[in-house]
Motif scaffolding. Sequence first.
Motif, PDB file in Angstrom:
ATOM      1  N   VAL A 341       0.860  -1.181   0.000  1.00 39.33           N
ATOM      2  CA  VAL A 341       0.000   0.000   0.000  1.00 39.33           C
ATOM      3  C   VAL A 341       0.896   1.230   0.000  1.00 39.33           C
ATOM      4  O   VAL A 341       2.089   1.166   0.326  1.00 39.33           O
ATOM      5  N   MET A 342       0.352   2.354  -0.389  1.00 39.71           N
ATOM      6  CA  MET A 342       1.149   3.569  -0.452  1.00 39.71           C
ATOM      7  C   MET A 342       1.644   3.971   0.940  1.00 39.71           C
ATOM      8  O   MET A 342       0.856   4.119   1.867  1.00 39.71           O
ATOM      9  N   ALA A 343       2.952   4.128   1.045  1.00 39.39           N
ATOM     10  CA  ALA A 343       3.605   4.512   2.301  1.00 39.39           C
ATOM     11  C   ALA A 343       4.986   5.037   1.942  1.00 39.39           C
ATOM     12  O   ALA A 343       5.401   4.972   0.778  1.00 39.39           O
ATOM     13  N   ALA A 344       5.695   5.568   2.916  1.00 39.03           N
ATOM     14  CA  ALA A 344       7.015   6.127   2.663  1.00 39.03           C
ATOM     15  C   ALA A 344       7.921   5.100   1.997  1.00 39.03           C
ATOM     16  O   ALA A 344       8.107   3.996   2.520  1.00 39.03           O
ATOM     17  N   ASN A 345       8.460   5.463   0.833  1.00 42.41           N
ATOM     18  CA  ASN A 345       9.403   4.640   0.060  1.00 42.41           C
ATOM     19  C   ASN A 345       8.802   3.339  -0.472  1.00 42.41           C
ATOM     20  O   ASN A 345       9.532   2.471  -0.950  1.00 42.41           O
ATOM     21  N   ALA A 346       7.488   3.186  -0.413  1.00 41.02           N
ATOM     22  CA  ALA A 346       6.854   1.945  -0.879  1.00 41.02           C
ATOM     23  C   ALA A 346       6.873   1.854  -2.400  1.00 41.02           C
ATOM     24  O   ALA A 346       6.667   2.847  -3.099  1.00 41.02           O
ATOM     25  N   ARG A 347       7.121   0.652  -2.912  1.00 38.13           N
ATOM     26  CA  ARG A 347       6.983   0.369  -4.336  1.00 38.13           C
ATOM     27  C   ARG A 347       5.529  -0.027  -4.548  1.00 38.13           C
ATOM     28  O   ARG A 347       5.181  -1.204  -4.534  1.00 38.13           O
ATOM     29  N   SER A 348       4.688   0.949  -4.757  1.00 36.37           N
ATOM     30  CA  SER A 348       3.248   0.734  -4.626  1.00 36.37           C
ATOM     31  C   SER A 348       2.497   0.498  -5.926  1.00 36.37           C
ATOM     32  O   SER A 348       1.368  -0.002  -5.900  1.00 36.37           O
ATOM     33  N   ILE A 349       3.072   0.872  -7.076  1.00 38.16           N
ATOM     34  CA  ILE A 349       2.384   0.693  -8.352  1.00 38.16           C
ATOM     35  C   ILE A 349       3.374   0.149  -9.374  1.00 38.16           C
ATOM     36  O   ILE A 349       4.503   0.649  -9.474  1.00 38.16           O
ATOM     37  N   LEU A 350       2.947  -0.852 -10.118  1.00 35.08           N
ATOM     38  CA  LEU A 350       3.776  -1.425 -11.178  1.00 35.08           C
ATOM     39  C   LEU A 350       3.104  -1.167 -12.518  1.00 35.08           C
ATOM     40  O   LEU A 350       1.872  -1.102 -12.615  1.00 35.08           O
ATOM     41  N   PHE A 351       3.920  -1.037 -13.564  1.00 36.46           N
ATOM     42  CA  PHE A 351       3.379  -0.940 -14.915  1.00 36.46           C
ATOM     43  C   PHE A 351       4.323  -1.645 -15.871  1.00 36.46           C
ATOM     44  O   PHE A 351       5.546  -1.575 -15.741  1.00 36.46           O
ATOM     45  N   GLY A 352       3.728  -2.346 -16.856  1.00 33.26           N
ATOM     46  CA  GLY A 352       4.550  -2.979 -17.878  1.00 33.26           C
ATOM     47  C   GLY A 352       3.917  -4.228 -18.437  1.00 33.26           C
ATOM     48  O   GLY A 352       2.721  -4.490 -18.269  1.00 33.26           O
ATOM     49  N   ASP A 353       4.734  -5.020 -19.102  1.00 30.61           N
ATOM     50  CA  ASP A 353       4.301  -6.275 -19.722  1.00 30.61           C
ATOM     51  C   ASP A 353       4.651  -7.422 -18.779  1.00 30.61           C
ATOM     52  O   ASP A 353       5.811  -7.840 -18.701  1.00 30.61           O
ATOM     53  N   PHE A 354       3.658  -7.933 -18.078  1.00 28.93           N
ATOM     54  CA  PHE A 354       3.891  -8.941 -17.046  1.00 28.93           C
ATOM     55  C   PHE A 354       4.056 -10.346 -17.626  1.00 28.93           C
ATOM     56  O   PHE A 354       4.313 -11.285 -16.866  1.00 28.93           O
ATOM     57  N   SER A 355       3.919 -10.496 -18.932  1.00 29.52           N
ATOM     58  CA  SER A 355       4.097 -11.830 -19.512  1.00 29.52           C
ATOM     59  C   SER A 355       5.556 -12.278 -19.426  1.00 29.52           C
ATOM     60  O   SER A 355       5.851 -13.461 -19.613  1.00 29.52           O
ATOM     61  N   PHE A 356       6.457 -11.339 -19.150  1.00 27.16           N
ATOM     62  CA  PHE A 356       7.864 -11.710 -18.980  1.00 27.16           C
ATOM     63  C   PHE A 356       8.130 -12.300 -17.595  1.00 27.16           C
ATOM     64  O   PHE A 356       9.244 -12.726 -17.321  1.00 27.16           O
TER      65      PHE A 356
END
Length: 408
Positions: A341-356
Motif C-alpha cells: 500500500v502507499m507509504a514512505a518509500n513503498a513500491r506501490s504501483i507497477l506498470f509494464g508487460d507482465f508476460s515476462f
Amino acid sequence: MTKSIQDLREQRGAIAIELKALVENTKTWGPDAQAAYDSSMAQIDEIDASIRRISAFNEKVAADALDSRVAEATARAAHDGGNASAGRAVYQKWLRGGDAVMDAADMAVIRNVMSTTTNSEGGFTVATEVAASILDALKAFGGMRSVAEVIQTASGNPINFPTSDGTSEEGELIGENGTATDLDPSFDIRTLGARKYSSKTVAVPFELLQDSVIDVEAFVRDRLAQRLGRITNKHFTTGTGTGQPRGIVTAATLGKAGATGTATSVTYADLVDLQHSIDPAYREGGRGRFMMNDASLRNVRKIVDTTGRPIFVPGYEVADRGGAPDMLLGSPVTVNQDVAVMAANARSILFGDFSFYKIRDVMDVTLFRFTDSAYARKGQVGFLAWMRSDGNFVDVGGAVKFFQNSAT
C-alpha cells in the motif's frame, strides 16, 4: 424482491458501459459530466457492496449446509457420481475412505506414494486432471497468475532462460574501406526451479466424508488452493529470490520516484511518467498494464487529468456485450493485494508487460491423508498437500517498472 448476484452483475455492467461512453465521448468535461460520473461510480460501489454481502451470506449458507448435510449439498451430487472421470472417481474414493478402500485397479489409476513410516499417512500423487484443476483454481488468488506466463511441467528439473539486454546497442556508420567495430552482446541466465510448498493441514469432519452428496473433492481442493494460492502469490510478488521465488516487485526497476509530499499518494503526472518509462515496444498491442493494491486503486480512482476528466474507467462483464477490465490511462488494471500500500518509500504501483514473469508449476500435486489420534479424537481426517512451483522475471530490458512513493 432481492436481486440475484447475476442480476446485480448485469446491472453493474450496464452502468459501467454507460460510464465508459461518458468518459470517452464527452468533449468538454464540466460539472454536469463530473456529477454523472460520481453518481455512476457511487451506484457501482453500492452494487459491489451488495454482491459482497450476498456472496458472504451464500458462503455461510453453504458452510451450514455442509455441516448439516442438507440444502445445497444435494445439488452437487451429480458431480460426485457417474459424470466423474476415472481419475476423479478414484480420487473421491480415496478422500472418503483412504488407503483401506483402494484396490489394485485403483492404484493403477493414481500412483500411490505411501509414507514408509506411518501406515495412516498414505498419500497420492493425484491424477493429472485433478492436479490441473487445483493449479487452475490458484488463479483466483492474488493476480500474478492471471497476468504472468504459467508453464506446467511433468518434472522439476531446472529451466534456464537465456537473457540479453540490447536496448543500448546500436550499429555504426563506416566510411569506404573502414573496419567494423566489435561489440559482442552479453548474455545472462534466469532459472526456474521447483520450490516445495505446503498447504498446511486441512481438517475435515467425518460427517463430511461420510455423506455421499457432499462434493468432498471441491471442498478440499478449494481449501488447498486458497492456502497455496496466497503463499505463492506473495512470493511471486515480493519474493526475495533467496530461498524463495524472485518476485516481480523485487525484480522490477524504478520507473518513477514520487516527489516530496507523495509518501501516501500519487499524481496524474506520476502515472503518465511511469507509463512512459516503459519502452513503447512493451506497450504495443495493449501489453502494458498497471498492478497495485486495492487501497492504492481507491486513491487512484479520485485522480483527474489536466482537463478535469477522471482517468479511471471501471470494468464490466456482461454476457451479451462481452467484457472489459478496469482501465487506467487506457491500460488495464490488475489488483494484487501483495503489492505494498502507499507509504514512505513503498513500491506501490507497477506498470509494464507482465508476460515476462514466468511461473512454473510441476504437475505432480501430492496429497496426504491423516487419521491418527490427533485427528480421530476430534472426529476429523487431516489432509496435507505438497506442490512444487517457482517464479522469476526473465526480462532484462525493463519490461516492468515501479512507482516509488517519496520518503516524506
